[in-house]
Write a protein that holds these residues in place. Structure first.
Motif, mmCIF file in Angstrom:
data_model
loop_
_atom_site.group_PDB
_atom_site.id
_atom_site.type_symbol
_atom_site.label_atom_id
_atom_site.label_comp_id
_atom_site.label_asym_id
_atom_site.label_seq_id
_atom_site.Cartn_x
_atom_site.Cartn_y
_atom_site.Cartn_z
ATOM 1 N N MET A 197 7.261 21.448 -8.798
ATOM 2 C CA MET A 197 8.149 22.069 -7.798
ATOM 3 C C MET A 197 8.352 21.138 -6.605
ATOM 4 S SD MET A 197 9.003 24.884 -9.206
ATOM 5 C CE MET A 197 9.835 25.700 -7.838
ATOM 6 N N GLY A 198 8.283 19.817 -6.902
ATOM 7 C CA GLY A 198 8.512 18.840 -5.843
ATOM 8 C C GLY A 198 7.467 18.880 -4.759
ATOM 9 N N GLY A 199 6.269 19.414 -5.121
ATOM 10 C CA GLY A 199 5.200 19.480 -4.143
ATOM 11 C C GLY A 199 5.318 20.645 -3.195
ATOM 12 N N VAL A 205 7.312 16.275 -10.384
ATOM 13 C CA VAL A 205 5.914 16.076 -10.005
ATOM 14 C C VAL A 205 5.854 15.161 -8.790
ATOM 15 C CG1 VAL A 205 3.652 15.245 -10.755
ATOM 16 C CG2 VAL A 205 5.147 16.413 -12.377
ATOM 17 N N ILE A 206 5.013 15.540 -7.844
ATOM 18 C CA ILE A 206 4.734 14.740 -6.648
ATOM 19 C C ILE A 206 3.228 14.488 -6.611
ATOM 20 C CG2 ILE A 206 4.789 14.681 -4.133
ATOM 21 C CD1 ILE A 206 7.515 14.373 -5.433
ATOM 22 N N TYR A 207 2.838 13.193 -6.349
ATOM 23 C CA TYR A 207 1.441 12.786 -6.335
ATOM 24 C C TYR A 207 0.926 12.742 -4.900
ATOM 25 C CZ TYR A 207 2.544 11.281 -11.079
ATOM 26 O OH TYR A 207 2.959 11.241 -12.385
ATOM 27 N N SER A 208 -0.322 13.121 -4.759
ATOM 28 C CA SER A 208 -0.991 13.038 -3.453
ATOM 29 C C SER A 208 -2.456 12.721 -3.690
ATOM 30 C CB SER A 208 -0.843 14.347 -2.674
ATOM 31 O OG SER A 208 -1.455 15.419 -3.388
ATOM 32 N N LEU A 237 -6.338 13.469 -2.821
ATOM 33 C CA LEU A 237 -7.227 14.475 -2.264
ATOM 34 C C LEU A 237 -8.524 13.872 -1.751
ATOM 35 C CD1 LEU A 237 -6.841 17.374 -4.869
ATOM 36 C CD2 LEU A 237 -5.544 16.965 -2.766
ATOM 37 N N GLN A 238 -8.986 12.775 -2.394
ATOM 38 C CA GLN A 238 -10.239 12.143 -2.006
ATOM 39 C C GLN A 238 -10.074 10.635 -2.137
ATOM 40 O OE1 GLN A 238 -13.780 13.621 -3.996
ATOM 41 N NE2 GLN A 238 -14.770 11.608 -3.869
ATOM 42 N N GLY A 239 -10.549 9.903 -1.170
ATOM 43 C CA GLY A 239 -10.444 8.445 -1.208
ATOM 44 C C GLY A 239 -9.834 7.851 0.028
ATOM 45 N N GLN A 240 -9.375 8.704 0.971
ATOM 46 C CA GLN A 240 -8.903 8.151 2.227
ATOM 47 C C GLN A 240 -10.113 7.743 3.076
ATOM 48 O OE1 GLN A 240 -8.205 11.361 1.346
ATOM 49 N NE2 GLN A 240 -5.992 11.664 1.220
ATOM 50 N N PRO A 241 -9.947 6.804 3.937
ATOM 51 C CA PRO A 241 -8.714 6.048 4.244
ATOM 52 C C PRO A 241 -8.628 4.737 3.480
ATOM 53 C CG PRO A 241 -10.319 5.604 5.921
ATOM 54 C CD PRO A 241 -11.000 6.518 4.932
ATOM 55 N N TYR A 242 -9.408 4.651 2.374
ATOM 56 C CA TYR A 242 -9.487 3.356 1.696
ATOM 57 C C TYR A 242 -8.305 3.114 0.774
ATOM 58 C CZ TYR A 242 -14.256 4.256 3.244
ATOM 59 O OH TYR A 242 -15.360 4.563 3.999
ATOM 60 N N PHE A 243 -7.765 4.194 0.185
ATOM 61 C CA PHE A 243 -6.685 4.047 -0.786
ATOM 62 C C PHE A 243 -5.604 5.077 -0.502
ATOM 63 C CE2 PHE A 243 -10.585 2.604 -2.811
ATOM 64 C CZ PHE A 243 -10.213 1.367 -3.293
ATOM 65 N N SER A 244 -4.425 4.781 -0.994
ATOM 66 C CA SER A 244 -3.278 5.679 -0.895
ATOM 67 C C SER A 244 -2.563 5.697 -2.228
ATOM 68 C CB SER A 244 -2.331 5.219 0.222
ATOM 69 O OG SER A 244 -1.804 3.930 -0.081
ATOM 70 N N VAL A 245 -1.651 6.692 -2.388
ATOM 71 C CA VAL A 245 -0.909 6.809 -3.631
ATOM 72 C C VAL A 245 0.555 7.043 -3.293
ATOM 73 C CG1 VAL A 245 -1.344 9.296 -3.830
ATOM 74 C CG2 VAL A 245 -0.816 7.968 -5.890
ATOM 75 N N GLU A 246 1.443 6.433 -4.048
ATOM 76 C CA GLU A 246 2.871 6.646 -3.878
ATOM 77 C C GLU A 246 3.244 7.996 -4.487
ATOM 78 O OE1 GLU A 246 5.015 3.414 -5.490
ATOM 79 O OE2 GLU A 246 4.307 1.944 -4.008
ATOM 80 N N PRO A 247 3.923 8.889 -3.721
ATOM 81 C CA PRO A 247 4.194 10.252 -4.213
ATOM 82 C C PRO A 247 5.025 10.289 -5.472
ATOM 83 C CG PRO A 247 4.517 10.115 -1.841
ATOM 84 C CD PRO A 247 4.368 8.716 -2.313
#
Length: 786
Positions: free
Chosen positions: A242-244, A198-201, A203-213
């Protein structure tokens, strides 16, 4: 191609499953269940070792999950070395799912799956295979175990345990501050391919927050995010397997992030100058208004403390902080006076109580404002020149003399005239009065210090234009003493002298009192009004004096009582004196000087009542007795209710003849009932006194054929309508039996024939009228018992 590359390809080919024709081979060896492979391993001694193996050629079977074909899915083939292809062998399959999920062709050994298989339900199946002789049913090979492993395909998307996450992070946080970690799970096989990677991304919340994949940790992406500008953020996180890569399955979740408050905003007054008004009559402690500094922060970060730091009204006003509303309440500290000062200026400061040192660079967390307070004039009551007055006056002043003056003024700028008056509740005897125009007190009655030394008065000052505005003041009047009372004997003296008294003998010590109270204290002088041959007075110069005899012996038969006038004077100005008469009785005494008896005439008044008074009391008693006796004689004696023994109500008449009933016309003349003329004239009742005499009514004669029942009903109706009927309840019994009672006779005459015993002792408890019955029935029972 090098040898290493060749070996690597060979290993891959061996490890990878071959889905084209999986097969388990049964090969017969010369030794049971064993076979020698062609591989040889040299020993150190030069001999060759031969490796042995089972007759089964054994491999794992691999099967893809989620098969969508219409036919049964082919799994693999079992084959034994003993199988000649003539159908003499039979293949048997047992274990997980054998016969239901997995079936085998008995002749060929082909294994098929009957339905779709989900690896997430079960990843592998363990089965056992055996080849037997179809005719003898004996195994030709020992049973062996093999595994069918389900190959995973990417058929499950990543899922989050929560649909919506809630998180918070302090405002003004640095970039990279961790907010929250979200984790998604994939039901696919993590050991096979990338189906479960699993890879995290975001979809909504930029540019205020980010997520570690890799970890799913959400972090801040912008510096100095201000809660006062925006407080709530919604971030959508995607987890993709599938690793994103393209074609992977994904799932999403929502994270609601709130910026928590920090103290990064100082308080600010909305205005630099604040105007307030207050009445000059406001008492101390009165709230006159409030000031409030706004703070964009919340909670304890917005708490503000107010204080007065400067101004010309710091002594007149105070401020306190209201915790609930975060306001500064300004109150009156000292009494105000419009005529003295009409405007005050205060400098008020508002400061945060909880300051974060990290934000000192944003400036001082305090603010100031100027508060101008205007004093408003009110119609104030008059004000006396003193809080209380004390006047002293001698008791001998003339009526109408002014004893003092009270002064009051109107503090208002209009200076309204004042009217003075006395509160008559404090001067009930109306000894004083006051001039309403100037407030001068004067006497209206003579004063007497001996009756009242102090007078506590209340003077009222009211505005003439507005009488409701008034003020009271206490006036204390002290009456000063004047020597206007002569001294008198302190007590009544009962003095006697013995008949055998000698000259110079002390018979009495006297003292005096004076109602006056001179400043130097009391001083009395005692002397005789005239020279007395029998007694003399000797002043002790301590406000007492001694009475001494001047002659030898006294005789009570000659003179039983002596009257000795004594002059008592004081030493104040003007000198006051009085003459007190001392009564001296002559008595017989013993040798010790103790009185034994005195003349009866020495008593001034006898105790008790006089003879005339006793005679008057006795005459009154006699007159009262005569009147009472005459009243008793006038009362009539009431006639008794029962005068003779003939009264039927007090007698029991016994008739011992039962009679023959209604058919017996000889026993009783029923015509008497039908002939009113035969009835005795109605007599008046003798147990009451009739107030009105009514003429007896003549009842009509009933016809001969009238039934007794109708006759009785008519008489009953006449009595109900008779105005001469007694005004109290009465019981009338009309004994008419009628024809053939089914209850037969209710008489007690046959009670003696009954077998049961009856107890008539209760008749004795009914009173003397039933004593005869009690004796009759009680005696009968006694005879029967005997």
């Amino acid at each position: 191609m090098t040898i290493y590359q060749f070996l690597l390809l060979f290993l891959l080919w061996v490890c990878l499953p071959h889905f084209c024709s999986p097969e388990i081979m049964f090969r017969r060896t010369s030794m049971p269940q064993k076979r020698i492979l062609g591989a040889r391993v040299p020993r150190s001694d030069g001999k060759i070792l031969h490796r042995q193996k089972r007759g089964w050629m054994w491999n794992q079977f691999f099967l893809l999950e989620e098969y969508t074909g219409s036919d049964y899915q082919y799994v693999g083939k079992l084959h034994s070395d003993q199988d000649k292809g003539d159908g003499s062998l039979k293949y048997i399959l047992s274990g997980d799912g054998a016969g239901t999920l997995f079936i085998i062709d008995e002749k060929t050994g082909d294994i098929h799956a009957t339905r779709r298989i989900d690896r997430e339900e079960k990843a592998f199946y363990t089965l056992r295979a055996q080849a037997i002789n179809r005719r003898t049913l004996r195994p030709v090979e020992p049973e062996s175990e093999f595994v069918i492993k389900i190959h995973d395909i990417n058929d499950n998307e990543p899922t989050f345990p929560e649909e919506i996450y809630t998180a918070s992070v302090p405002e003004m946080s640095v970039v990279g501050t961790s907010v929250v970690q979200v984790t998604a799970t994939d039901a696919d096989d993590p050991s096979y391919g990338n189906s479960a990677r699993v890879i995290y991304s975001i979809l909504q919340g930029q540019p205020y927050f980010s997520v570690e994949p890799e970890t799913g940790i959400i972090r801040t992406a912008l510096p100095n995010m201000n809660r006062e500008n925006r407080e709530q953020y919604q971030v959508v996180i995607q987890a993709k397997d599938m690793g994103g890569q393209m074609g992977g399955l994904s799932g999403t979740t929502t994270v609601n992030i709130t910026l928590t408050d920090v103290n990064d905003n100082p308080p600010r007054f909305p205005q630099n100058t604040i105007h307030l008004r207050v009445l000059e009559s406001s008492p101390v402690g009165t709230s006159i208004g409030s000031v409030k500094a706004t703070d964009a922060d919340t909670g304890e970060n917005a708490e503000v403390e107010y204080r007065i730091i400067d101004g010309d009204g710091t002594d007149m006003f105070d401020i306190r902080t209201e915790k609930d509303t975060q306001e500064g309440i300004i109150t009156v500290k000292k009494p105000l006076d419009y005529e003295s000062r009409r405007l005050y200026t205060l400098k008020v400061e508002a400061e945060n109580t909880h300051v974060d040192p990290r934000f000192y660079y944003l400036g001082p967390f305090k603010d100031t404002a100027i508060v101008k307070i205007s004093i408003e004039d009110v119609d104030e009551p008059p004000v006396f020149s003193r809080s209380s007055y004390l006047f002293e006056v001698h008791e001998d002043i003339e009526v109408g003399t002014i004893i003092g003056t009270v002064m009051a003024r109107d503090p208002d700028s209009t200076s309204s005239p004042i009217r003075f008056s006395l509160d008559r509740h404090t001067d009930l005897d109306r000894i004083f009065n006051i001039y309403s125009g100037n407030g001068s007190l004067y006497t209206s009655k003579p004063l007497d210090r001996e009756l009242s030394q102090w007078h506590n008065l209340t003077v009222i000052a009211a505005e003439i234009n507005n009488p409701k505005e008034m003020t009271r003041v206490a006036v204390f009047v002290r009456i000063l003493d004047v020597n206007d009372n002569a001294p008198q004997f302190a007590v009544f003296y009962d003095t006697f002298v013995c008949e055998n008294a000698r000259p110079g003998q002390l018979i009495q010590t006297i003292s005096a009192v004076d109602k006056d109270d001179p400043l130097g204290g009391q001083k009395f002088f005692f002397s005789l009004a005239a020279v007395n041959p029998n007694f003399t007075v000797q002043d002790n110069e301590d406000n007492t004096a001694r009475i001494l005899t001047r002659k030898n012996g006294f005789s009570r038969h000659e003179i039983s009582t002596y009257l000795l006038p004594v002059v008592i004077s004081d030493n104040d100005y003007p000198i006051q004196s009085s003459t007190g008469t001392l009564t001296i009785r002559v008595c017989a005494c013993d040798s010790q000087g103790n009185m034994q008896s005195c003349s009866a005439e020495a008593l001034l008044l006898p105790a008790g009542l006089s003879t005339g008074a006793l005679v008057a009391i006795l005459l009154c008693i006699i007159i009262l007795l005569v009147v009472l006796f005459a009243a008793l004689k006038r009362q009539r004696k009431k006639e008794p209710l029962i005068l003779s023994k003939e009264d039927i109500r007090d007698n029991i008449v016994s008739y011992n003849d039962e009679g023959g009933g209604e058919e017996d016309t000889q026993a009783f003349d029923i015509g008497t009932l039908r002939n009113p003329a035969a009835i005795e004239e109605k007599k008046l009742r003798r147990d009451i006194i009739p107030e009105t005499l009514f003429i007896p009514r003549r009842t009509p004669t009933a016809p001969d054929n009238t039934d007794v029942r109708d006759f009785i009903n008519e008489r009953l109706k006449e009595h109900d309508l008779d105005p001469t009927a007694p005004p109290y309840d009465s019981l009338a019994t009309y004994a008419y039996e009628g024809n053939d009672s089914i209850a037969e006779s209710l008489s007690s005459l046959e009670s003696g024939t009954t077998d049961g015993d009856q107890n008539y002792d209760y008749l004795r408890e009914w009173g003397p009228r039933f004593n005869k019955l009690a004796e009759m029935y009680g005696g009968g029972e006694s005879d029967k018992d005997s």
